[in-house]
Design a protein around this motif. Structure first.
Motif, PDB file in Angstrom:
ATOM      1  N   VAL A   6      87.941  38.420 125.906  1.00 48.88           N
ATOM      2  CA  VAL A   6      87.809  39.996 125.682  1.00 48.88           C
ATOM      3  C   VAL A   6      88.792  40.170 124.347  1.00 48.88           C
ATOM      4  CG1 VAL A   6      87.557  42.378 125.803  1.00 48.88           C
ATOM      5  CG2 VAL A   6      86.657  40.936 127.605  1.00 48.88           C
ATOM      6  N   HIS A   7      89.802  39.970 124.577  1.00 45.35           N
ATOM      7  CA  HIS A   7      90.860  39.990 123.670  1.00 45.35           C
ATOM      8  C   HIS A   7      90.724  39.127 122.355  1.00 45.35           C
ATOM      9  CE1 HIS A   7      94.888  40.601 121.706  1.00 45.35           C
ATOM     10  NE2 HIS A   7      94.889  39.535 121.516  1.00 45.35           N
ATOM     11  N   LEU A   8      90.170  37.934 122.684  1.00 50.81           N
ATOM     12  CA  LEU A   8      89.996  36.886 121.409  1.00 50.81           C
ATOM     13  C   LEU A   8      88.721  37.483 120.899  1.00 50.81           C
ATOM     14  CD1 LEU A   8      90.311  34.232 120.104  1.00 50.81           C
ATOM     15  CD2 LEU A   8      88.994  33.191 121.827  1.00 50.81           C
ATOM     16  N   ILE A   9      87.666  38.002 121.363  1.00 53.26           N
ATOM     17  CA  ILE A   9      86.442  38.720 120.665  1.00 53.26           C
ATOM     18  C   ILE A   9      86.865  39.800 120.017  1.00 53.26           C
ATOM     19  CG2 ILE A   9      84.358  39.730 121.254  1.00 53.26           C
ATOM     20  CD1 ILE A   9      83.857  37.931 123.432  1.00 53.26           C
ATOM     21  N   MET A  13      86.344  40.141 115.867  1.00 57.74           N
ATOM     22  CA  MET A  13      85.588  41.429 115.596  1.00 57.74           C
ATOM     23  C   MET A  13      86.603  42.081 114.266  1.00 57.74           C
ATOM     24  SD  MET A  13      83.680  42.634 118.405  1.00 57.74           S
ATOM     25  CE  MET A  13      83.130  44.040 117.833  1.00 57.74           C
ATOM     26  N   LYS A  14      87.600  42.296 114.560  1.00 63.53           N
ATOM     27  CA  LYS A  14      88.827  43.034 113.588  1.00 63.53           C
ATOM     28  C   LYS A  14      88.537  42.218 112.465  1.00 63.53           C
ATOM     29  CE  LYS A  14      93.111  45.182 113.254  1.00 63.53           C
ATOM     30  NZ  LYS A  14      94.485  45.322 113.755  1.00 63.53           N
ATOM     31  N   VAL A  21      84.887  45.062 104.889  1.00 66.60           N
ATOM     32  CA  VAL A  21      85.399  46.314 104.081  1.00 66.60           C
ATOM     33  C   VAL A  21      86.086  45.619 102.524  1.00 66.60           C
ATOM     34  CG1 VAL A  21      87.395  47.769 103.885  1.00 66.60           C
ATOM     35  CG2 VAL A  21      85.961  47.556 106.055  1.00 66.60           C
ATOM     36  N   SER A  22      86.540  44.255 102.764  1.00 67.54           N
ATOM     37  CA  SER A  22      87.210  43.818 101.444  1.00 67.54           C
ATOM     38  C   SER A  22      85.960  43.422 100.550  1.00 67.54           C
ATOM     39  CB  SER A  22      87.815  42.410 101.775  1.00 67.54           C
ATOM     40  OG  SER A  22      88.192  41.637 100.482  1.00 67.54           O
ATOM     41  N   THR A 150      96.905  37.362 105.875  1.00 68.27           N
ATOM     42  CA  THR A 150      95.908  37.105 104.738  1.00 68.27           C
ATOM     43  C   THR A 150      94.474  36.797 105.161  1.00 68.27           C
ATOM     44  OG1 THR A 150      96.704  34.941 104.711  1.00 68.27           O
ATOM     45  CG2 THR A 150      97.587  36.403 103.197  1.00 68.27           C
ATOM     46  N   LEU A 151      94.490  36.653 106.593  1.00 63.48           N
ATOM     47  CA  LEU A 151      93.243  36.169 107.270  1.00 63.48           C
ATOM     48  C   LEU A 151      92.714  34.732 106.735  1.00 63.48           C
ATOM     49  CD1 LEU A 151      91.054  39.342 106.920  1.00 63.48           C
ATOM     50  CD2 LEU A 151      92.307  38.598 108.902  1.00 63.48           C
ATOM     51  N   LEU A 152      93.807  34.078 106.325  1.00 64.96           N
ATOM     52  CA  LEU A 152      93.490  32.437 106.030  1.00 64.96           C
ATOM     53  C   LEU A 152      93.537  31.692 107.198  1.00 64.96           C
ATOM     54  CD1 LEU A 152      95.778  32.097 102.855  1.00 64.96           C
ATOM     55  CD2 LEU A 152      93.261  32.482 103.175  1.00 64.96           C
TER      56      LEU A 152
END
Length: 152
Positions: A6-9, A13-14, A21-22, A150-152
């Motif tokens: 659940v934490h990973l999901i 999702m975040k 949004v970007s 950076t979400l890289l």
């Protein structure tokens, strides 16, 4: 084991939400649908979200905004001072602090906004940001921290 899943999901999702949004904010796309006329904020929003028409300088920007729209992140209004975004049935008004347009030297575009709920400043960048990872490595000293930022 289940709580880890659940934490990973939730973490995934975040990250997807941040990317969407970007895609909706980091561009020069203008909303051209007719909005309501009035003095309150909500009266300036489009009457029908399906009637929104975008004008873009490039087909790439238009594609990104339309893709975000398909996933429920709809750009409703843009002014030099703010961007209004419908994020999965919630209307959010981001204050725009600075827009750095795309140029051939930087090879990217950036926008700095204030998140309407957290009031944190956020930098969204699109383009070849991998050119700047060496700068981030010097500042952050850890590759994991760079990935988280950076979400890289």
């Amino acid at each position: 084991m289940l709580s880890l899943s659940v934490h990973l999901i939730l973490k995934i999702m975040k990250r997807y939400k941040t990317i969407l949004v970007s895609m909706a904010l980091c561009n020069t796309v203008m909303v051209t649908s007719e909005g309501r006329r009035g003095t309150s904020f909500s009266q300036y929003l489009p009457r029908d979200f399906n009637s929104i028409v975008y004008e873009a300088e490039s087909p790439d920007e238009l594609s990104l905004v339309n893709a975000a729209r398909e996933y429920g992140f709809i750009l409703l209004r843009r002014t030099p001072q703010s961007c209004v975004l419908r994020q999965q049935n919630t209307i959010m008004r981001y204050k725009v602090l600075c827009t750095l347009p795309f140029d051939s030297h930087r090879k990217c575009m950036s926008i700095i906004v204030v998140h309407p709920r957290s009031m944190k400043m956020i930098l969204y960048t699109k383009g070849q940001i991998l050119l700047y990872t060496h700068v981030l490595e010097k500042v952050c000293h850890k590759k994991k921290m760079i990935r988280d930022l950076t979400l890289l």
